[in-house]
Enzyme design. Structure first.
Site, PDB file in Angstrom:
ATOM      1  N   SER A  60      -0.213  39.718 125.577  1.00  0.00           N
ATOM      2  CA  SER A  60      -0.440  40.253 124.069  1.00  0.00           C
ATOM      3  C   SER A  60      -1.502  40.051 123.143  1.00  0.00           C
ATOM      4  CB  SER A  60       0.938  41.235 123.986  1.00  0.00           C
ATOM      5  OG  SER A  60       1.666  40.048 123.332  1.00  0.00           O
ATOM      6  N   LEU A 110      -1.219  44.739 120.487  1.00  0.00           N
ATOM      7  CA  LEU A 110      -0.715  46.299 121.340  1.00  0.00           C
ATOM      8  C   LEU A 110       0.218  45.352 121.969  1.00  0.00           C
ATOM      9  CD1 LEU A 110      -0.741  48.630 119.899  1.00  0.00           C
ATOM     10  CD2 LEU A 110      -1.875  48.923 121.863  1.00  0.00           C
ATOM     11  N   HIS A 111       1.533  44.980 121.951  1.00  0.00           N
ATOM     12  CA  HIS A 111       1.941  43.908 122.933  1.00  0.00           C
ATOM     13  C   HIS A 111       2.740  45.052 123.462  1.00  0.00           C
ATOM     14  CE1 HIS A 111       2.331  40.830 119.873  1.00  0.00           C
ATOM     15  NE2 HIS A 111       3.058  41.550 118.814  1.00  0.00           N
ATOM     16  N   ASP A 112       3.863  45.591 123.758  1.00  0.00           N
ATOM     17  CA  ASP A 112       4.569  46.473 124.583  1.00  0.00           C
ATOM     18  C   ASP A 112       3.293  47.798 125.214  1.00  0.00           C
ATOM     19  OD1 ASP A 112       6.504  45.989 123.692  1.00  0.00           O
ATOM     20  OD2 ASP A 112       7.287  47.025 122.051  1.00  0.00           O
TER      21      ASP A 112
END
Ligand code: BDR
Ligand code: CA
Length: 313
Positions: free
Chosen positions: A195, A241-243
């Site tokens: 990420s 923008l991890h998720d």
């Protein structure tokens, strides 16, 4: 074939973008429900946030459940320093009208998985793993119903973001992560190693803002808020923008590169609590329990995200 998914989440600006990406992709994803878990902010607040995001998307048919109020063994650690007081600071979204379902989120997971055919439902976890672990501990037979768990959590090469050695979602409930990692369910892990390559740069956010729809504008306001912390911390040109990587992986797995390895979580040492020890170079003969994503094609990721957000109101 459409993938049946349940999103387990603690929204969170990046969780919100992940939810919008999933709801904008009905050809590929059948979102059975959203289940909230204590994480970025306490459960009551993030359950409200989930309802706001679902209303923003216009998909009022999506059921939303509240799960566990705290981790399995530990006191809750939250992340208002990143996400703001509400967890969803940035845009002003109306107070939601849709109601939470009455059933507890863990009971929902158990009942839904018990009723499902084997290996048919994918669990997408965007927060601490408390709900999923509690469901597995309460009803171990449901493991055979889960097709896969695609989880945002962990880190190895990028090490920690909440402590020097631990990533937030795993750190908040390391015992839950341990239950999940030992469950035998096929797991794909989106760690910080993947990420951190997916940065919401100004040019990428401008493209989303230029869509002109209310969801695109809200995404820009959400990410403008949450990026402040990461920009100051990492000195990069945008925030990770991890998720949304979890949902992007389901839609287009070839955006990511990874390998099948063993991952074990530290649950004893206070110094390295919640560290995910990834045997990336296969030094041990521990079971290869995780498909570990190490990198992502950020340009193609943002193309996908922008095209999908354009479909929303
Ligand atoms: C994870 O922690 C949360 O703050 C984010 O929403 C993401 O799920 C990144 O470490
Ligand atoms: Ca999250």
């Amino acid at each position: 074939m459409k993938q049946k998914i349940i999103i387990d989440t603690d929204p969170g600006q990046d969780d919100a973008v992940a939810i919008l990406l999933a709801l904008a992709s009905p050809e590929e994803l059948d979102v059975l429900a959203i289940v909230c878990v204590a994480g970025n902010v306490p459960l009551a607040q993030n359950s409200t946030n989930a309802r706001k995001i679902v209303e923003l998307s216009g998909r009022l048919d999506i059921p939303i459940y509240a799960g566990c109020v705290r981790p399995m063994r530990r006191s809750l650690v939250t992340a208002e320093h990143v996400h703001g007081k509400t967890g969803l600071d940035g845009p002003t979204l109306p107070e939601p009208k849709i109601e939470l379902r009455q059933q507890h989120g863990v009971d929902f997971l158990i009942a839904t998985l018990r009723a499902a055919e084997p290996r048919t439902i994918t669990l997408c976890t965007l927060g601490p793993l408390t709900n999923v672990a509690m469901a597995l501990v309460t009803a171990p037979e449901i493991a055979s119903r889960v097709r896969a768990i695609v989880m945002m959590g962990g880190a190895y090469f990028e090490v920690g973001n909440i402590t020097p050695s631990a990533e937030f979602n795993v750190y908040v409930d390391p015992e839950a992560a341990d239950v999940v990692l030992r469950s035998g369910i096929p797991i794909t892990m989106v760690p910080l190693d993947a990420s951190h390559g997916v940065l919401s740069t100004r040019a990428r956010l401008d493209r989303i803002g230029a869509l002109g729809n209310r969801c695109g504008k809200a995404v820009v306001k959400l990410l403008n808020f949450s990026e402040r912390f990461d920009l100051a911390k990492y000195g990069s040109k945008g925030a990770p923008l991890h998720d949304p990587c979890v949902i992007a992986y389901l839609l287009q797995p070839d955006l990511f590169e990874g390998r099948q390895i063993n991952v074990t979580v530290e649950t004893h040492s206070e110094l390295t609590m919640g560290m995910t020890v990834a045997d990336y170079w296969q030094i041990t003969d521990r079971p290869r329990n995780v498909h570990y994503l190490r990198s992502a094609d950020a340009d193609r990721f943002f193309d996908l995200l922008t095209r999908r957000l354009a479909r929303l109101p």
